[in-house]
Design a protein around this motif. Structure first.
Motif, PDB file in Angstrom:
ATOM      1  N   GLY A 175      46.097  29.278  42.127  1.00  0.00           N
ATOM      2  CA  GLY A 175      44.665  29.355  41.830  1.00  0.00           C
ATOM      3  C   GLY A 175      44.387  29.774  40.405  1.00  0.00           C
ATOM      4  N   MET A 176      45.068  30.824  39.944  1.00  0.00           N
ATOM      5  CA  MET A 176      44.862  31.302  38.578  1.00  0.00           C
ATOM      6  C   MET A 176      45.451  30.333  37.567  1.00  0.00           C
ATOM      7  N   GLY A 177      46.582  29.699  37.916  1.00  0.00           N
ATOM      8  CA  GLY A 177      47.197  28.754  36.993  1.00  0.00           C
ATOM      9  C   GLY A 177      46.322  27.537  36.753  1.00  0.00           C
ATOM     10  N   ILE A 178      45.763  26.995  37.831  1.00  0.00           N
ATOM     11  CA  ILE A 178      44.887  25.827  37.692  1.00  0.00           C
ATOM     12  C   ILE A 178      43.622  26.192  36.915  1.00  0.00           C
ATOM     13  N   PHE A 206      39.388  25.524  48.704  1.00  0.00           N
ATOM     14  CA  PHE A 206      40.121  24.375  49.228  1.00  0.00           C
ATOM     15  C   PHE A 206      41.635  24.532  49.083  1.00  0.00           C
ATOM     16  N   LEU A 207      42.058  25.235  48.031  1.00  0.00           N
ATOM     17  CA  LEU A 207      43.486  25.507  47.876  1.00  0.00           C
ATOM     18  C   LEU A 207      43.982  26.390  49.019  1.00  0.00           C
ATOM     19  N   PRO A 226      38.278  34.221  31.647  1.00  0.00           N
ATOM     20  CA  PRO A 226      39.210  35.136  32.327  1.00  0.00           C
ATOM     21  C   PRO A 226      38.602  35.835  33.538  1.00  0.00           C
ATOM     22  N   GLN A 227      37.331  36.192  33.435  1.00  0.00           N
ATOM     23  CA  GLN A 227      36.658  36.832  34.558  1.00  0.00           C
ATOM     24  C   GLN A 227      36.561  35.878  35.745  1.00  0.00           C
ATOM     25  N   ILE A 228      36.295  34.626  35.476  1.00  0.00           N
ATOM     26  CA  ILE A 228      36.217  33.618  36.528  1.00  0.00           C
ATOM     27  C   ILE A 228      37.592  33.407  37.160  1.00  0.00           C
ATOM     28  N   ILE A 229      38.632  33.411  36.340  1.00  0.00           N
ATOM     29  CA  ILE A 229      39.985  33.222  36.849  1.00  0.00           C
ATOM     30  C   ILE A 229      40.335  34.304  37.859  1.00  0.00           C
ATOM     31  N   SER A 230      39.960  35.541  37.564  1.00  0.00           N
ATOM     32  CA  SER A 230      40.215  36.635  38.497  1.00  0.00           C
ATOM     33  C   SER A 230      39.459  36.436  39.801  1.00  0.00           C
ATOM     34  N   ILE A 272      31.266  28.192  40.266  1.00  0.00           N
ATOM     35  CA  ILE A 272      31.159  27.293  41.424  1.00  0.00           C
ATOM     36  C   ILE A 272      32.384  26.399  41.518  1.00  0.00           C
ATOM     37  N   VAL A 273      32.804  25.833  40.381  1.00  0.00           N
ATOM     38  CA  VAL A 273      34.004  24.996  40.375  1.00  0.00           C
ATOM     39  C   VAL A 273      35.226  25.814  40.785  1.00  0.00           C
ATOM     40  N   GLY A 274      35.309  27.043  40.255  1.00  0.00           N
ATOM     41  CA  GLY A 274      36.444  27.896  40.568  1.00  0.00           C
ATOM     42  C   GLY A 274      36.506  28.288  42.029  1.00  0.00           C
ATOM     43  N   ILE A 275      35.357  28.648  42.599  1.00  0.00           N
ATOM     44  CA  ILE A 275      35.345  29.078  43.992  1.00  0.00           C
ATOM     45  C   ILE A 275      35.652  27.924  44.924  1.00  0.00           C
TER      46      ILE A 275
END
Length: 218
Positions: free
Chosen positions: A97-100, A74-75, A108-112, A66-69
């Motif tokens: 997005g991936m860096g933050i 917003f980015l 890692p799955q969430i980052i993708s 949820i935080v990631g999405i």
């Protein structure tokens, strides 16, 4: 019921897989009926990622997603005001997005998935009204359904598997030490006493370290 679960497990249809499929399909159904979304794919994606071995792990995954999405959406919305979708904007949005997400120590799955959501919102957010906020709502919905299903439908007890692994590797360690003691006491002129046994034990421990995790208390 236990016999049925054992039969399904041998067929590859573990309870975890069934719960994941159920959570994904239910998330799609609710998102498409309640949110009236034409393509409510973020809800089942969130459900698939969120269903974990324990309820606590599911809550952690849901929170991260949820935080990631939200961050990815917003980015993309922010950069979309100044950039149209092209090679440079795609590179910039995905990299940021991936860096933050990496800096926040997300899975890692969430980052993708953050990168995917950033790309989709950048591509469609400025052409379809409400697209970005629908994606956030779908993610919250899918993650919530996954946590509820994982909590209500027999959460998996990982402790027996951990106990069996501990016993197995303890016996392997003991056998290796016994073998080494015999070789050292032997009158053999071998120079590499027990090298094969030590290598086998080391390899087993490395493999166990990759796959063996202590379960959290849900």
């Amino acid at each position: 019921m236990v016999k049925v679960l054992n039969i399904l497990d041998k067929m590859g249809l573990t309870l975890q897989i069934v719960k994941t499929a159920f959570a994904a399909s239910l998330s799609w159904f609710i998102a498409s009926t309640l949110l009236q979304s034409e393509y409510p794919y973020f809800a089942p994606i969130a459900a698939i990622i969120t269903v974990q071995v324990t309820v606590l792990d599911s809550v952690n995954k849901a929170t991260q997603r949820i935080v990631g999405i939200i961050g990815g959406v917003f980015l993309s919305m922010l950069l979309g005001h100044w950039l149209s979708i092209n090679t440079f904007s795609i590179f910039l949005v995905i990299m940021l997005g991936m860096g933050i997400s990496k800096a926040l120590r997300m899975n890692p799955q969430i980052i993708s998935q953050v990168a995917i959501s950033s790309l989709l919102v950048l591509a469609f957010g400025h052409t379809e009204e409400g697209y970005a906020f629908e994606r956030i709502a779908e993610t919250v919905l899918g993650s919530g359904i996954a946590v509820i299903i994982n909590a209500l439908i027999v959460p998996q007890n990982a402790i027996p598997d951990v106990e069996r692994s501990v016993v197995r590797y303890s016996r392997l360690s003991a056998d290796t030490l016994v073998s080494l003691s015999r070789l050292i006491d032997s009158s053999s002129k071998r120079k590499q006493f027990g090298r094969a046994e030590v290598d086998a034990l080391s390899g087993s421990q490395l493999t166990a370290g990759k796959h063996l995790t202590w379960p959290s208390k849900a």
